[in-house]
Design a protein around this motif. Structure first.
Motif, PDB file in Angstrom:
ATOM      1  N   HIS A 112       0.795  -1.098  -0.012  1.00  0.00           N
ATOM      2  CA  HIS A 112      -0.091   0.036  -0.027  1.00  0.00           C
ATOM      3  C   HIS A 112       0.788   1.248  -0.146  1.00  0.00           C
ATOM      4  N   SER A 113       0.456   2.393  -0.191  1.00  0.00           N
ATOM      5  CA  SER A 113       0.954   3.733   0.083  1.00  0.00           C
ATOM      6  C   SER A 113       1.481   3.631   1.627  1.00  0.00           C
ATOM      7  N   LYS A 114       2.264   4.475   1.717  1.00  0.00           N
ATOM      8  CA  LYS A 114       2.828   4.863   3.149  1.00  0.00           C
ATOM      9  C   LYS A 114       1.626   5.197   4.010  1.00  0.00           C
ATOM     10  N   PHE A 115       0.960   6.119   3.362  1.00  0.00           N
ATOM     11  CA  PHE A 115      -0.298   6.564   4.263  1.00  0.00           C
ATOM     12  C   PHE A 115      -1.192   5.146   4.651  1.00  0.00           C
ATOM     13  N   MET A 116      -1.534   4.470   3.704  1.00  0.00           N
ATOM     14  CA  MET A 116      -2.490   3.192   4.221  1.00  0.00           C
ATOM     15  C   MET A 116      -1.898   2.226   4.910  1.00  0.00           C
ATOM     16  N   GLU A 117      -0.571   2.048   4.795  1.00  0.00           N
ATOM     17  CA  GLU A 117       0.386   1.181   5.622  1.00  0.00           C
ATOM     18  C   GLU A 117       0.270   1.604   6.889  1.00  0.00           C
ATOM     19  N   ASP A 118       0.601   3.024   7.212  1.00  0.00           N
ATOM     20  CA  ASP A 118       0.493   3.522   8.724  1.00  0.00           C
ATOM     21  C   ASP A 118      -0.813   3.418   9.156  1.00  0.00           C
ATOM     22  N   TYR A 119      -1.995   3.643   8.369  1.00  0.00           N
ATOM     23  CA  TYR A 119      -3.463   3.859   8.965  1.00  0.00           C
ATOM     24  C   TYR A 119      -3.670   2.308   9.225  1.00  0.00           C
ATOM     25  N   ILE A 120      -3.481   1.314   8.449  1.00  0.00           N
ATOM     26  CA  ILE A 120      -3.850   0.022   8.796  1.00  0.00           C
ATOM     27  C   ILE A 120      -2.877  -0.460  10.060  1.00  0.00           C
ATOM     28  N   ALA A 121      -1.832   0.053  10.200  1.00  0.00           N
ATOM     29  CA  ALA A 121      -0.826  -0.498  11.347  1.00  0.00           C
ATOM     30  C   ALA A 121      -1.216   0.268  12.487  1.00  0.00           C
ATOM     31  N   GLU A 122      -2.229   1.263  12.440  1.00  0.00           N
ATOM     32  CA  GLU A 122      -2.659   2.097  13.649  1.00  0.00           C
ATOM     33  C   GLU A 122      -1.424   2.909  14.179  1.00  0.00           C
ATOM     34  N   LYS A 123      -0.655   3.371  13.357  1.00  0.00           N
ATOM     35  CA  LYS A 123       0.346   4.109  13.783  1.00  0.00           C
ATOM     36  C   LYS A 123      -0.094   5.564  14.759  1.00  0.00           C
ATOM     37  N   PRO A 124       0.532   5.616  15.931  1.00  0.00           N
ATOM     38  CA  PRO A 124      -0.277   6.871  16.702  1.00  0.00           C
ATOM     39  C   PRO A 124      -0.297   8.313  16.113  1.00  0.00           C
ATOM     40  N   GLN A 125       1.002   8.476  15.292  1.00  0.00           N
ATOM     41  CA  GLN A 125       1.178   9.471  14.686  1.00  0.00           C
ATOM     42  C   GLN A 125       0.108   9.995  13.638  1.00  0.00           C
ATOM     43  N   LEU A 126      -0.347   8.941  12.767  1.00  0.00           N
ATOM     44  CA  LEU A 126      -1.500   8.900  11.969  1.00  0.00           C
ATOM     45  C   LEU A 126      -2.785   9.183  12.593  1.00  0.00           C
ATOM     46  N   GLN A 127      -2.978   8.088  13.670  1.00  0.00           N
ATOM     47  CA  GLN A 127      -4.215   8.146  14.417  1.00  0.00           C
ATOM     48  C   GLN A 127      -4.770   9.454  14.986  1.00  0.00           C
ATOM     49  N   SER A 128      -3.734  10.278  15.214  1.00  0.00           N
ATOM     50  CA  SER A 128      -4.135  11.611  15.799  1.00  0.00           C
ATOM     51  C   SER A 128      -5.102  12.480  14.813  1.00  0.00           C
ATOM     52  N   PHE A 129      -4.909  12.166  13.558  1.00  0.00           N
ATOM     53  CA  PHE A 129      -5.829  12.802  12.651  1.00  0.00           C
ATOM     54  C   PHE A 129      -7.337  12.354  12.722  1.00  0.00           C
ATOM     55  N   PHE A 130      -7.582  11.393  13.421  1.00  0.00           N
ATOM     56  CA  PHE A 130      -8.794  10.605  13.342  1.00  0.00           C
ATOM     57  C   PHE A 130      -9.558  10.818  15.062  1.00  0.00           C
ATOM     58  N   ASP A 131     -10.925  10.644  14.944  1.00  0.00           N
ATOM     59  CA  ASP A 131     -11.400  10.684  16.226  1.00  0.00           C
ATOM     60  C   ASP A 131     -11.556   9.305  16.623  1.00  0.00           C
ATOM     61  N   TYR A 132     -11.854   8.266  15.748  1.00  0.00           N
ATOM     62  CA  TYR A 132     -12.135   6.750  16.120  1.00  0.00           C
ATOM     63  C   TYR A 132     -11.266   6.158  15.292  1.00  0.00           C
ATOM     64  N   ASN A 133     -10.800   4.820  16.021  1.00  0.00           N
ATOM     65  CA  ASN A 133     -10.050   3.752  15.349  1.00  0.00           C
ATOM     66  C   ASN A 133     -11.098   2.931  14.851  1.00  0.00           C
ATOM     67  N   TYR A 134     -11.051   2.659  13.400  1.00  0.00           N
ATOM     68  CA  TYR A 134     -12.075   1.654  12.884  1.00  0.00           C
ATOM     69  C   TYR A 134     -11.795   0.297  13.273  1.00  0.00           C
ATOM     70  N   LYS A 135     -10.911  -0.112  13.870  1.00  0.00           N
ATOM     71  CA  LYS A 135     -10.752  -1.564  14.247  1.00  0.00           C
ATOM     72  C   LYS A 135     -11.275  -1.981  15.777  1.00  0.00           C
ATOM     73  N   ASN A 136     -11.579  -1.022  16.567  1.00  0.00           N
ATOM     74  CA  ASN A 136     -11.883  -1.091  17.763  1.00  0.00           C
ATOM     75  C   ASN A 136     -13.433  -0.913  18.094  1.00  0.00           C
ATOM     76  N   ASP A 137     -13.891  -2.029  18.579  1.00  0.00           N
ATOM     77  CA  ASP A 137     -15.214  -2.373  18.497  1.00  0.00           C
ATOM     78  C   ASP A 137     -15.795  -1.218  19.645  1.00  0.00           C
ATOM     79  N   HIS A 138     -15.188  -1.015  20.507  1.00  0.00           N
ATOM     80  CA  HIS A 138     -15.799  -0.190  21.523  1.00  0.00           C
ATOM     81  C   HIS A 138     -15.940   1.524  20.936  1.00  0.00           C
ATOM     82  N   HIS A 139     -15.015   1.591  20.062  1.00  0.00           N
ATOM     83  CA  HIS A 139     -15.276   3.043  19.477  1.00  0.00           C
ATOM     84  C   HIS A 139     -16.680   3.170  18.914  1.00  0.00           C
ATOM     85  N   TYR A 140     -16.990   2.106  18.146  1.00  0.00           N
ATOM     86  CA  TYR A 140     -18.720   1.915  17.604  1.00  0.00           C
ATOM     87  C   TYR A 140     -19.527   2.263  18.538  1.00  0.00           C
ATOM     88  N   ILE A 141     -19.340   1.745  19.926  1.00  0.00           N
ATOM     89  CA  ILE A 141     -20.299   1.851  20.784  1.00  0.00           C
ATOM     90  C   ILE A 141     -20.223   3.545  21.152  1.00  0.00           C
TER      91      ILE A 141
END
Length: 541
Positions: free
Chosen positions: A10-39
């Motif tokens: 993947h692109s560097k962006f998607m590799e880091d997004y899928i890997a849940e890199k904190p540096q990139l996760q800071s640009f989002f409010d929720y983690n799509y892999k975290n079930d509790h975040h859907y709640i």
């Protein structure tokens, strides 16, 4: 069908997004892999109010136009329940539904909505947002199809010189029929071809716009799935957006500043610039006499077009929105926020490019009191036909390698090159020997009669010419011997890595409907496919 999974680059962006890199996760409010975040997201939505009844009434009228199933009607009616939420994703209304990734996005929406409904035990409605406000017809007026290993770009020969939105563009039925015929001719005739041709011509006859054409096909392909379609440029829908359109105007300068800050931060973190950053962009379009014009904010806080043919104050623009909301539409920045205003979005399904540009929107969302929903990457797949699979097996070719790099490496390993090298080396050696043998002859002739020197040299050239002729004949013979192998390589590239990229970005669903019938999409939808980050290989039978 058999499903296998593989890991692709993947692109560097998607590799880091899928890997849940904190540096990139800071640009989002929720983690799509975290079930509790859907709640958490669900609880957040329950504290907000939506125009549920008005939205449901619009969706019922819109989807019934396209012979939607009872399952779609039931899902729309669920929206009137204050506890209902939606999983949404969108795309432009590509001809014949556009590239395969549109189909994959809808499959992802349906599967994710079903999964979250089971987990949360609340109604979760699958919605596909048709980006009808887009005016770039050149992006959606074509598809690619294959014929004898050659990729063909087939295009609808209709212009959109006035740059009107696709929702407003009346389709040229004659041009569309010609286009459909060309696409069908690229495919071999099967037991499904006549029914496919008849259905497509029926849809053309019943359609006035490309949104109609798209809507009829999607509801046909996803019959009984419950998918709900929404046209983002609908006049009915625009009336529901008036209050938020006015907010975009009043908060325009701050909105743009928030966007620029996030975009700059993303760039500084090494993730590029997914959205063009223009200093004066107002992030709204105004439709003047059918032409879609991007608004700019002037230094004096007025709104104008690039040529300054008109000028509106914030108050004047707000009054115009109130009077004629149908003449306004969102751009890539404000469309996601408008979606958040209209719909109780539990999750948004996005392609790789969309995930990247949503990363620039967090602070813009916060400006209006919203959070970014979980951004879920859509499914990515590659269909592998039986004959292609057989060729791959016979050639010991690894499918992920072919998807990533094509057949270049396999071509290099072909026995053809060894035979060609042998021919080149043998004939090169023969040339050298001929020259070696003839040198004493030329010396002898020159010694007795200098006038015969040219004749002796010509004799060598005649022999070389005959050898060249023999070389060409032998090379051609060897090439013919490997012709079938090259054709197979061409077909593999055209079907698995068309245009040097993923199959989903070029090929269209019609090829597979032609071979497997209109229930092909349902067969794929019914497959046991995990919503994880692996690429799916769908081996067809």
């Amino acid at each position: 069908m058999i499903v296998k999974e593989c890991k692709l680059t993947h692109s560097k962006f998607m590799e880091d997004y899928i890997a849940e890199k904190p540096q990139l996760q800071s640009f989002f409010d929720y983690n799509y892999k975290n079930d509790h975040h859907y709640i958490e997201r669900y609880r957040e939505l329950m504290d907000r109010k939506f125009q549920r009844k008005e939205l449901a009434n619009y969706l019922l009228r819109f989807n019934r136009k396209y012979d939607c199933s009872s399952e779609t009607i039931i899902n729309i009616e669920k929206l009137t329940n204050d506890h209902a939420v939606v999983v949404v994703g969108g795309q432009q209304a590509g001809v014949l539904t556009g590239p395969l990734y549109t189909i994959y996005k809808i499959i992802t929406i349906l599967k994710l909505a079903k999964a979250q409904e089971e987990k949360l035990q609340v109604p979760v409605v699958p919605i596909f947002w048709i980006a009808g406000e887009d005016h770039d017809f050149a992006e959606i007026n074509h598809i690619y199809s294959t014929q004898s290993g050659t990729l063909h770009k087939r295009k609808v020969n209709q212009l959109n010189n006035n740059r009107c939105s696709v929702s407003d563009l009346i389709l040229d039925k004659l041009a569309l029929r010609k286009f459909v015929n060309e696409v069908l001719l690229d495919n071999k005739e099967t037991s499904h071809t006549q029914a496919l041709a008849a259905e497509l011509n029926k849809v053309i006859e019943n359609s006035n716009t490309y949104i109609d054409f798209f809507g009829f096909l999607i509801h046909k392909l996803f019959k009984d799935s419950g998918i709900v379609l929404l046209d983002s440029h609908s006049q009915e829908l625009r009336k529901l957006e008036i209050s938020f359109l006015k907010q975009i105007v009043t908060k325009n300068e701050t909105l743009h500043e928030k966007f620029l800050e996030s975009a700059h931060s993303l760039f500084e973190n090494g993730y590029g610039e997914p959205i063009e950053c223009r200093a004066c962009n107002a992030h709204l379009f105004y439709h003047l006499n059918g032409t879609r014009i991007l608004l700019e904010r002037t230094e004096t806080d007025f709104f104008s077009d690039k040529q300054k043919t008109f000028l509106f104050s914030s108050e004047e623009l707000g009054a115009l929105i109130e009077k004629e909301p149908e003449n306004f539409s969102n751009n890539v920045v404000t469309r996601p926020i408008m979606q958040e205003f209209l719909l109780p979005v539990l999750a948004f399904v996005a392609g790789p490019g969309e995930v990247a540009y949503w990363a620039t929107l967090k602070e813009a969302f916060h400006l209006f009191g919203y959070k970014l929903p979980p951004i879920v990457p859509r499914l990515a797949m590659t269909f592998i036909e039986p004959k292609i699979n057989k060729w791959l097996k016979n050639g010991n070719l690894i499918v992920p390698e072919i998807i990533n790099h094509g057949t270049a490496y396999a071509r290099e390993k072909s026995a053809y090159w060894a035979e060609e090298r042998r021919i080149d080396e043998t004939f090169s050696s023969a040339f050298m020997e001929i020259e070696k043998v003839h040198l004493p002859l030329i010396d002898l002739v020159t010694c007795y009669d200098k006038g015969l020197k040219k004749l002796a040299e010509k004799n060598i050239e005649i022999i070389k010419k005959e050898i060249n002729f023999l070389t060409e004949k032998l090379t051609k013979s060897v090439r013919q011997k490997y012709e079938n192998e090259w054709i197979k390589f061409d077909i593999i590239d055209a079907t698995i890595r068309p245009n040097g990229g993923l199959q989903e970005r070029s090929l269209n669903i019609v090829t597979y409907i032609n071979y497997y019938g209109f229930d092909f999409v349902k067969q794929v939808l019914d497959l046991s496919i995990d919503l994880n980050d692996y690429h799916k290989l769908i081996f067809l039978r």
